[in-house]
Design an enzyme around this catalytic site. Structure first.
Site, PDB file in Angstrom:
ATOM      1  N   VAL A  65       0.811  -1.222   0.000  1.00  0.00           N
ATOM      2  CA  VAL A  65       0.000   0.000   0.000  1.00  0.00           C
ATOM      3  C   VAL A  65       0.838   1.263   0.000  1.00  0.00           C
ATOM      4  CG1 VAL A  65      -1.957  -1.115   1.163  1.00  0.00           C
ATOM      5  CG2 VAL A  65      -0.210   0.071   2.531  1.00  0.00           C
ATOM      6  N   ASN A  91      -7.076  -0.284   6.540  1.00  0.00           N
ATOM      7  CA  ASN A  91      -6.690  -1.019   7.737  1.00  0.00           C
ATOM      8  C   ASN A  91      -5.214  -1.421   7.754  1.00  0.00           C
ATOM      9  OD1 ASN A  91      -7.266  -2.874  10.155  1.00  0.00           O
ATOM     10  ND2 ASN A  91      -6.499  -4.315   8.618  1.00  0.00           N
ATOM     11  N   SER A 144      -5.537   4.295  15.735  1.00  0.00           N
ATOM     12  CA  SER A 144      -5.158   3.594  16.963  1.00  0.00           C
ATOM     13  C   SER A 144      -5.309   4.590  18.097  1.00  0.00           C
ATOM     14  CB  SER A 144      -3.704   3.115  16.874  1.00  0.00           C
ATOM     15  OG  SER A 144      -3.198   2.750  18.151  1.00  0.00           O
ATOM     16  N   TYR A 157       5.216   4.646  14.890  1.00  0.00           N
ATOM     17  CA  TYR A 157       3.840   4.180  14.925  1.00  0.00           C
ATOM     18  C   TYR A 157       2.924   5.269  15.477  1.00  0.00           C
ATOM     19  CZ  TYR A 157      -0.103   0.987  15.697  1.00  0.00           C
ATOM     20  OH  TYR A 157      -1.334   0.374  15.671  1.00  0.00           O
ATOM     21  N   ALA A 159       3.495   8.500  15.592  1.00  0.00           N
ATOM     22  CA  ALA A 159       3.455   9.618  14.648  1.00  0.00           C
ATOM     23  C   ALA A 159       2.549   9.296  13.465  1.00  0.00           C
ATOM     24  CB  ALA A 159       4.869   9.942  14.159  1.00  0.00           C
ATOM     25  N   SER A 160       2.658   8.077  12.949  1.00  0.00           N
ATOM     26  CA  SER A 160       1.847   7.710  11.785  1.00  0.00           C
ATOM     27  C   SER A 160       0.363   7.687  12.122  1.00  0.00           C
ATOM     28  CB  SER A 160       2.284   6.352  11.232  1.00  0.00           C
ATOM     29  OG  SER A 160       1.948   5.285  12.110  1.00  0.00           O
ATOM     30  N   LYS A 161       0.018   7.191  13.293  1.00  0.00           N
ATOM     31  CA  LYS A 161      -1.396   7.104  13.652  1.00  0.00           C
ATOM     32  C   LYS A 161      -1.972   8.472  14.005  1.00  0.00           C
ATOM     33  CE  LYS A 161      -1.972   2.709  12.967  1.00  0.00           C
ATOM     34  NZ  LYS A 161      -2.854   2.221  11.879  1.00  0.00           N
TER      35      LYS A 161
END
Length: 265
Positions: A65, A91, A144, A157, A159-161
């Protein structure tokens, strides 16, 4: 059935929340496209869903993705097979743990590219090539609770969420004019594929965290799926830009206090 004959894409659907969500859409009458980075796992998910015998068509697509060209080719494949995309569930996600000062730059880039870039690429292509022209669509991003609060030793993680949460709000505003609703769920601890890795590496930490969930236990993937389906359905026709915690009360209890009425905190 809430999604009879609708065309639904679920990324990262080989297991956990993604697979539970794909199955739930099928039970509600949808034709479902499942994606995963590993061809064998995508094929296994298709077989698993087809064995339910719901009657809806299931298409498996394998690819990364975080690669825009792959996402665009997947959207093209969906449009060739089904003609449109009614619902997109972003997802797909990964995690890399480690002290922020020591984390390899490639690990940072990989997590951001899959979790955030991948969500944007799929939303962009599904919207521009199907939802905007048709003036209809629903997108549900799986963020999340780490998109709401901080987690230790998981900077990329988190930062990305947080980025997925911001992306959800931005797209909800930009695309409302086209009849597209964009919402997100923020799962707390869930018995998913990602949590299995954490449990295996540090079972004591997992047990301690689960004790601090006010409802007393982690979620099942199907519990996350049920909220995703609600947000994608006509029942949520005026819900747009919502970021919903599905966490048993974890974010509500963000004060570092113990859970009242329990002796096992």
């Amino acid at each position: 059935m809430r999604f009879k004959e609708q065309i639904v894409v679920v990324t990262g659907a080989a297991g956990g929340i993604g697979l539970a969500t794909a199955k739930a859409f099928c039970r509600e009458g949808a034709h479902v496209i499942v994606t995963d980075v590993t061809p064998e796992l995508a094929d296994a998910a298709v077989k698993d869903i087809e064995e339910m015998g719901t009657g809806g068509r299931v298409l498996g697509l394998a690819g990364d993705v975080s690669d825009f060209d792959v996402v665009d080719s997947h959207v093209e494949a969906v449009l060739q097979a089904f003609g449109r995309i009614d619902v997109l569930v972003n997802n797909a996600g990964i995690i890399r743990r480690g002290p922020a000062a020591e984390l390899a730059p490639e690990d940072w880039r990989r997590v951001i590219s899959v979790n955030l870039d991948g969500s944007y690429y799929w939303a962009r292509q599904a919207a521009s090539r199907s939802m905007i022209p048709r003036r209809a669509g629903a997108i549900v991003n799986v963020a999340s609770i780490s998109g709401m609060v901080g987690f230790p030793i998981a900077a990329p993680y988190v930062a990305s969420k947080h980025g997925v949460v911001g992306l959800t709000k931005a797209l909800a505003i930009d695309w409302a004019q086209y009849g597209i609703r964009v919402n997100a769920i923020c799962p707390g601890m869930t018995y998913s594929d990602l949590s299995k890795v954490d449990r295996a590496k540090n079972p004591e930490m997992f047990i301690a965290r689960e004790k601090r969930i006010p409802l007393g236990h982690a979620a099942q993937p199907a519990e996350q799926a049920s909220v995703i389906l609600f947000l994608a359905s006509d029942e949520a026709s005026h819900v747009n830009g919502l970021v919903m915690n599905v966490d048993g009360g974890q974010v509500a209890l963000s004060s570092a206090y113990f859970v009242p009425g329990r002796s096992d905190n």
